[in-house]
Design a protein around this motif. Sequence first.
Motif, PDB file in Angstrom:
ATOM      1  N   PHE A  81     -74.111 -90.455  -3.205  1.00  0.00           N
ATOM      2  CA  PHE A  81     -75.129 -91.450  -3.236  1.00  0.00           C
ATOM      3  C   PHE A  81     -74.521 -92.708  -2.794  1.00  0.00           C
ATOM      4  O   PHE A  81     -74.276 -93.525  -3.725  1.00  0.00           O
ATOM      5  N   GLY A  82     -74.389 -93.200  -1.445  1.00  0.00           N
ATOM      6  CA  GLY A  82     -73.600 -94.165  -0.866  1.00  0.00           C
ATOM      7  C   GLY A  82     -72.690 -93.705   0.064  1.00  0.00           C
ATOM      8  O   GLY A  82     -72.476 -92.605   0.244  1.00  0.00           O
ATOM      9  N   SER A  83     -72.231 -94.555   0.682  1.00  0.00           N
ATOM     10  CA  SER A  83     -71.103 -94.177   1.562  1.00  0.00           C
ATOM     11  C   SER A  83     -69.565 -93.660   0.973  1.00  0.00           C
ATOM     12  O   SER A  83     -69.642 -94.218  -0.336  1.00  0.00           O
ATOM     13  N   PHE A  84     -68.899 -92.921   1.476  1.00  0.00           N
ATOM     14  CA  PHE A  84     -67.569 -92.534   0.702  1.00  0.00           C
ATOM     15  C   PHE A  84     -66.393 -92.228   1.701  1.00  0.00           C
ATOM     16  O   PHE A  84     -66.689 -92.058   2.845  1.00  0.00           O
ATOM     17  N   ASP A  90     -53.225 -88.654  -1.185  1.00  0.00           N
ATOM     18  CA  ASP A  90     -53.006 -89.856  -0.199  1.00  0.00           C
ATOM     19  C   ASP A  90     -53.288 -89.330   1.251  1.00  0.00           C
ATOM     20  O   ASP A  90     -52.752 -90.292   2.157  1.00  0.00           O
ATOM     21  N   VAL A  91     -53.900 -88.363   1.500  1.00  0.00           N
ATOM     22  CA  VAL A  91     -54.010 -87.986   3.010  1.00  0.00           C
ATOM     23  C   VAL A  91     -55.545 -88.313   2.992  1.00  0.00           C
ATOM     24  O   VAL A  91     -56.554 -87.571   2.442  1.00  0.00           O
ATOM     25  N   ALA A  92     -56.103 -88.895   4.142  1.00  0.00           N
ATOM     26  CA  ALA A  92     -57.440 -89.035   4.340  1.00  0.00           C
ATOM     27  C   ALA A  92     -57.942 -87.935   4.875  1.00  0.00           C
ATOM     28  O   ALA A  92     -57.476 -87.177   5.970  1.00  0.00           O
ATOM     29  N   ILE A  93     -59.093 -87.440   4.196  1.00  0.00           N
ATOM     30  CA  ILE A  93     -60.031 -86.354   4.711  1.00  0.00           C
ATOM     31  C   ILE A  93     -61.023 -86.628   5.797  1.00  0.00           C
ATOM     32  O   ILE A  93     -61.914 -87.644   5.377  1.00  0.00           O
ATOM     33  N   SER A  99     -70.100 -89.007   7.663  1.00  0.00           N
ATOM     34  CA  SER A  99     -69.537 -89.892   6.716  1.00  0.00           C
ATOM     35  C   SER A  99     -68.623 -90.743   7.663  1.00  0.00           C
ATOM     36  O   SER A  99     -67.619 -90.444   8.217  1.00  0.00           O
ATOM     37  N   ASP A 100     -69.010 -92.169   7.711  1.00  0.00           N
ATOM     38  CA  ASP A 100     -68.037 -93.146   8.551  1.00  0.00           C
ATOM     39  C   ASP A 100     -67.668 -94.272   7.713  1.00  0.00           C
ATOM     40  O   ASP A 100     -67.464 -95.302   8.135  1.00  0.00           O
ATOM     41  N   PHE A 101     -67.376 -93.947   6.331  1.00  0.00           N
ATOM     42  CA  PHE A 101     -66.973 -95.033   5.482  1.00  0.00           C
ATOM     43  C   PHE A 101     -65.260 -95.206   5.833  1.00  0.00           C
ATOM     44  O   PHE A 101     -64.602 -94.196   5.827  1.00  0.00           O
ATOM     45  N   ASP A 102     -65.083 -96.527   5.843  1.00  0.00           N
ATOM     46  CA  ASP A 102     -63.820 -97.220   5.905  1.00  0.00           C
ATOM     47  C   ASP A 102     -63.454 -97.936   4.793  1.00  0.00           C
ATOM     48  O   ASP A 102     -63.835 -98.860   4.631  1.00  0.00           O
ATOM     49  N   SER A 103     -62.481 -97.399   4.011  1.00  0.00           N
ATOM     50  CA  SER A 103     -62.269 -97.884   2.618  1.00  0.00           C
ATOM     51  C   SER A 103     -61.632 -99.238   2.786  1.00  0.00           C
ATOM     52  O   SER A 103     -61.358-100.094   1.869  1.00  0.00           O
ATOM     53  N   ASP A 104     -60.869 -99.426   4.067  1.00  0.00           N
ATOM     54  CA  ASP A 104     -60.136-100.634   4.387  1.00  0.00           C
ATOM     55  C   ASP A 104     -60.866-101.749   5.129  1.00  0.00           C
ATOM     56  O   ASP A 104     -60.617-102.686   5.390  1.00  0.00           O
ATOM     57  N   SER A 105     -62.212-101.336   5.619  1.00  0.00           N
ATOM     58  CA  SER A 105     -62.943-102.260   6.239  1.00  0.00           C
ATOM     59  C   SER A 105     -63.767-103.568   5.230  1.00  0.00           C
ATOM     60  O   SER A 105     -64.037-103.171   4.255  1.00  0.00           O
ATOM     61  N   ASP A 106     -63.652-104.396   6.026  1.00  0.00           N
ATOM     62  CA  ASP A 106     -64.408-105.476   5.249  1.00  0.00           C
ATOM     63  C   ASP A 106     -65.885-105.871   5.625  1.00  0.00           C
ATOM     64  O   ASP A 106     -66.380-106.495   5.236  1.00  0.00           O
ATOM     65  N   ALA A 124     -62.073 -79.038   5.577  1.00  0.00           N
ATOM     66  CA  ALA A 124     -60.917 -78.455   5.334  1.00  0.00           C
ATOM     67  C   ALA A 124     -59.703 -79.371   4.744  1.00  0.00           C
ATOM     68  O   ALA A 124     -59.253 -80.161   5.411  1.00  0.00           O
ATOM     69  N   VAL A 125     -59.279 -78.795   3.316  1.00  0.00           N
ATOM     70  CA  VAL A 125     -58.226 -79.642   2.646  1.00  0.00           C
ATOM     71  C   VAL A 125     -56.958 -78.852   2.550  1.00  0.00           C
ATOM     72  O   VAL A 125     -55.927 -79.729   1.866  1.00  0.00           O
ATOM     73  N   ALA A 126     -56.807 -77.605   2.904  1.00  0.00           N
ATOM     74  CA  ALA A 126     -55.410 -77.005   2.710  1.00  0.00           C
ATOM     75  C   ALA A 126     -54.413 -77.719   2.941  1.00  0.00           C
ATOM     76  O   ALA A 126     -53.194 -77.489   2.347  1.00  0.00           O
TER      77      ALA A 126
END
Length: 675
Positions: A81-84, A90-93, A99-106, A124-126
Motif C-alpha cells: 500500500f504505497g510505492s516500494f 543489497d541487490v536492487a530487485i 513499481s517505479d519507486f526510486d529509494s534514492d530519489s528526492d 526472480a530473485v535467485a
Amino acid sequence: MWIALVVGFAVASGLIAHRVLLSPAGRVILPDARAPWIMAVEPFSNMNRQWGRREAPAVVFEREFLLERVPPDARLEVRAFGSFAVRVNDVAIEFDSDSDFDSDSDTEVDDDEKRRWQRMQSAAVAHALRVGGNRIEVVVRNRRGPALLSLALSSVEGSAEFTEVASGPDFTARIAARPREPAVPAWDVRRHPAAVWLPKPATAVVAHGGLLVLASLVGAALGFGLSRRAAGRPDRHWSVLALGGGALFWLALLIAKFPVLPLSQGFDAKAHLEYVGMIAQGRLPLATDGWSTYHPPLYYAAVAATGAIGDAIDGARGGTVGSVARRLPGWLAGLGLVLASGWLARLLYPGRVGVCAAAIGFAALLPVNVYIAASIGNEGLSAWLAAISVVGGCALWLTSPIRARDLVLISCALGLALLTKYTAWIAVGVVGTFVLLRIATDAAGDARARGRQTLLFVVPASVVSGWYYVRNLVEFGRPLVPNWDLPGATRTWWTAPGFHTPDYYTSFGRVLVEPYYAAFESLWDGLYSTFWGDGLLSGAPGLQDLQVRWDLEWMAIVYWAALPLTGLLLVGGVAWFRDLLREPDPGRRSALALPLVYLASLLFAIVYATTSLPFAGQGRASYGLSAVPVLAVGFARGVRAVDDSVAGKSRTAVRVALGAIVCVSAVAVVMAFLG
C-alpha cells in the motif's frame, strides 16, 4: 419492486466489489494467510497526516533468514500500500510490472493512483540469494495512508511450491530515523485512547437510576392514558402538541446553550469560520485557498450575513448576539428538518393517527440533528434543502395535474442544495429521476407539455448552482474539487486508520460499552454512535481538544435507551416496504418508493466512500442527515405497526411499554443537550 430491489442490490454490491478488489482507489485489504499484510508500530493519532508535505516518510521493513541452499527458481512476490523498492542482500530487485519507486530519489511521488496495489508483483530473485544468511529490505512510502506490506518468497520443488519467507512478525519495521521494532499485523480496528476516560453507559445508568425510573413511570402512565383517550382527539391535535414540544426544546437550545458554545465547536469549524471570514470580506475563495474552501458558498454567505447583523446589534465583533447569529442558519435548518418530517408523514400516511406526531417528535429530539444544528458547518443547511426536494418529489406524485410551481420549487431546492454541499448530487440523482419519470408518465400532457415541464425542472437548478461548477471547471478542469483530491503535491492528506479490513464492516457492539469514538471500532458502531449522540464529540481529535458543552453522562445513557427505538425503526422500514408492495395506486406507490430509494442511496454512498476514504470520521451519520424525515416517518410507521399488531389489554400493555421507552429516551436527550 422486487426486481428493482434485486437489481439495485446487485449493482451496489458490484460497485463495492470492484472498488475493493480491482480499483486503485480502493483502500480495503483482505486477509491472506500466505502473505499477511504488516505495518510499522505507530502511536495512536487522530490528527491529519501528510498535509503540506511533498514526500511521505520512508518505512523500512527488514527480515534476515537462513538458506541451506539457493533454489534455482526462487521468486519474490510483493504488494504494498504505497510505492516500494526491494533489495535482497543489497541487490536492487526489478519487478515484472509497474513499481517505479526510486529509494534514492528526492522527488518520489506515490503512484497508487496508477497502480493496482492489491495485485502481487513478481520478480526472480535467485541471483541475489546466497547460502547462509540473507536479508530482505523493502522500503515503502505512502502519501495516502500507512505503509503496508504483503510479501512471499517461494521456490518450486518438483510439483510442490514452498514458501521460504513470508511477511509477518519476523519482519522489523522502522519509520524514517526511528528505532526498529517488530512489524505488526495490519489492522484498522483500534480503540481511541480517550474512550477510557469518557463516560460509559453502565456507570451513567447507575448514577442517574432514580431519575430514569421516574421517567419510565411517567412514560408508562402517559402510555396508559393515551390508550384510553387517544381515539377521542383528532390527529392534528397530536401533531400540534408534538410540534409545540419540539419547538420549546429547540428554543431552549438556542437561548440556554448557543451563547455558551464555542464557535469553534464542530467538525472543521475553524476552517468553516475562515471561509465565512473570506465571504464577509467580499472574497469568493477557490477550492485551494483553505481547508474547507472546496465547499460551495451558500452556507458561508448566509452565516456571514447573519453574523454581520448580530455584530451590528452587539456593537462589536465577538459579542454574544453575533455568536448566536452565526449559528442561526444551522439552527433554522435543523428545525426545518423537523417540519419536513411532519410534512412527509402527512403526505405518505394521511389519516394514520399519531404517525405525523411521532415523526415530528423523533426528528425534534434526534441527537444527530441537534448537535449538527449547534455546530458551524454546512451539513445542516444542505440536508434541509435536499430533504425538501425529497418531500417535494413525493408530493409531485400525489398531485394531479403537475403544477409548474411545484417543478420550479423542487428544482430551486436542489439548486440551492448543490450550492451548499457536494453530497446534494445524491438528491439530484434520486429526486431528479423520480421527477422526470413523473413528467414522462403524466397522462394529462402531450410531448410539448412534457418538454416544457422538463425545462421548468432542469433550468432553475442549473441557473442557481451551475455557475459555481462552471467556475471549478474553468479553474481546475473539473466541476467537483473535493478536499481529498485537491490539486497540488502538498495537498494530500489522510487520517487514522488510513485503510480498512473486513472486520470494520462486519462487527458491532463496542458503542454500547464505550460509545465515544466508537467510529474507530467499526462502521456500524460509528453510524450508531453519531446518530444517537455526538459520538465523535463534534470533531475533537482527543480530550485536549474537547469543546462540547453537552452532558456526556446523559448522552451515554441515550445509547442504551435508543436500542428499542432502533428496533422500531427497523420494524417501520419493513412495514413501509410492505405498504409499498401492497399499494395499488401507481402515484402513491412511487411516492412511497422515493424516500426509501433515497435512504438506500445515502447509506450506499456512506459505505462506498469508506472503501476509498478510510478515515474514522467518514463513517458518521451526519452525512445522511438529509434522510432525517425518512427515518422519522420510518420510526413513526414502526410505532404504528407495533400498536396495530395487538388488541385489547395487550394493546394497553404495549402502549404502556412504548410510553416508558419514549419518555426515558426523551428525558435522556433533553438532559444531554440542556443539562
